[in-house]
Write an enzyme that holds these catalytic residues in place. Sequence first.
Site, mmCIF file in Angstrom:
data_model
loop_
_atom_site.group_PDB
_atom_site.id
_atom_site.type_symbol
_atom_site.label_atom_id
_atom_site.label_comp_id
_atom_site.label_asym_id
_atom_site.label_seq_id
_atom_site.Cartn_x
_atom_site.Cartn_y
_atom_site.Cartn_z
ATOM 1 N N ASP A 1 0.844 -1.341 -0.207
ATOM 2 C CA ASP A 1 -0.147 -0.162 -0.240
ATOM 3 C C ASP A 1 1.032 1.358 0.067
ATOM 4 O O ASP A 1 2.030 1.239 0.179
ATOM 5 C CB ASP A 1 -0.993 -0.060 1.086
ATOM 6 C CG ASP A 1 -0.404 -0.445 2.331
ATOM 7 O OD1 ASP A 1 0.859 -0.356 2.582
ATOM 8 O OD2 ASP A 1 -0.904 -0.905 3.394
ATOM 9 N N ASN B 1 -7.207 -3.322 14.215
ATOM 10 C CA ASN B 1 -8.656 -3.647 13.898
ATOM 11 C C ASN B 1 -9.040 -4.618 12.917
ATOM 12 O O ASN B 1 -9.969 -4.996 12.265
ATOM 13 C CB ASN B 1 -9.403 -2.279 13.309
ATOM 14 C CG ASN B 1 -8.886 -1.869 12.018
ATOM 15 O OD1 ASN B 1 -7.631 -2.545 11.536
ATOM 16 N ND2 ASN B 1 -9.178 -0.748 11.657
ATOM 17 N N HIS C 1 -7.346 -5.060 10.103
ATOM 18 C CA HIS C 1 -6.841 -4.718 8.644
ATOM 19 C C HIS C 1 -5.448 -5.267 8.091
ATOM 20 O O HIS C 1 -4.726 -5.558 9.165
ATOM 21 C CB HIS C 1 -6.961 -3.263 8.433
ATOM 22 C CG HIS C 1 -5.659 -2.452 8.894
ATOM 23 N ND1 HIS C 1 -5.558 -1.152 9.114
ATOM 24 C CD2 HIS C 1 -4.392 -2.846 9.141
ATOM 25 C CE1 HIS C 1 -4.585 -0.576 9.379
ATOM 26 N NE2 HIS C 1 -3.855 -1.848 9.496
ATOM 27 N N GLU D 1 -9.497 -1.988 5.241
ATOM 28 C CA GLU D 1 -10.195 -1.719 6.798
ATOM 29 C C GLU D 1 -11.357 -2.467 6.885
ATOM 30 O O GLU D 1 -12.139 -3.110 6.195
ATOM 31 C CB GLU D 1 -10.498 -0.186 6.786
ATOM 32 C CG GLU D 1 -9.325 0.696 6.722
ATOM 33 C CD GLU D 1 -8.511 0.969 7.924
ATOM 34 O OE1 GLU D 1 -8.283 -0.278 8.616
ATOM 35 O OE2 GLU D 1 -7.932 1.852 8.197
HETATM 36 P P1 PGA Z 1 2.318 -2.070 12.776
HETATM 37 O O1 PGA Z 1 1.188 -1.755 11.456
HETATM 38 O O2 PGA Z 1 3.271 -3.204 12.415
HETATM 39 O O3 PGA Z 1 2.806 -0.708 12.859
HETATM 40 O O4 PGA Z 1 1.612 -2.515 14.103
HETATM 41 C C1 PGA Z 1 0.620 -2.957 11.222
HETATM 42 C C2 PGA Z 1 -0.782 -2.625 10.265
HETATM 43 O O5 PGA Z 1 -1.276 -1.720 10.633
HETATM 44 O O6 PGA Z 1 -0.818 -3.474 9.389
#
Ligand code: PGA
Length: 241
Positions: free
Chosen positions: A67, A135, A137, A142
């Site tokens: 992304d 959450n 995702h 999302e």
């Molecule tokens: P993080 O993010 O590794 O910074 O916890 C993971 C994500 O949001 O996919």
Amino acid sequence: MRYFVFNTPEGVAEAASMVFASTLYQKPDAVFGLATGSTPVDTYRRLIALNARGLINFGRARSFNLDEYAGLAPDHPCSYRRFMDDHLFDHINIDKALTFVPSGIGDLEQNAAEYDQIIERAGGIDLQLLGIGHNGHIGFNEPDERAFAYRASVVGLTDSTIEANARFFANRDEVPRRAITLGLGGILCARRVLLLATGAGKARAVAGAIRGPVTPMNPASILQLHGDVQCLLDREAAALL
Ligand code: PGA
């Protein structure tokens, strides 16, 4: 979904780097799906070290990132292109021309549609690395009450994601509200998936993804439909399993 629990986040990173190494030994021109965020940083550090010691060779590898933020040019300090250059690509012998991050500028809808096609033309992803949001995702897919997003697309970020990612920006207001992301269909097309999660903050999302119902309210739960997913978890992230 298979999962493995390690005592520490370092154990997760060590194991993940071994999976990358074995993938490269089996297929020197492997196509990697890569992720940003804090979780994979230690894994990337270990890959840099293995590469520096001559133990793994990225000379024929290709990569596709999940992304990018809408509106951030590749050279923006908070862009995911920049993140990948800083944390991995600038320090290994990968051909930068063969590392792809979706473009967050220009016609985003078109960029998204083309991204699926470029991956398809590359023969698909051999190993998809994933983090997971608080959450549930994966990428920037999302939670949604109605449907899983199948194709690469332009998406709005939820408040919780904006909040979680504000730490990478000067302040919360600077976090872009939209992003371009590989869809869940694109992720499911990867031949093998490696999901990393560390820390207590991920425990609920992890338990939902692995043990809960397959629901768009926890996008990672769709990985239950994939035949080759390994989750590497530290004890805290695995606490609710
Ligand atoms: P993080 O993010 O590794 O910074 O916890 C993971 C994500 O949001 O996919």
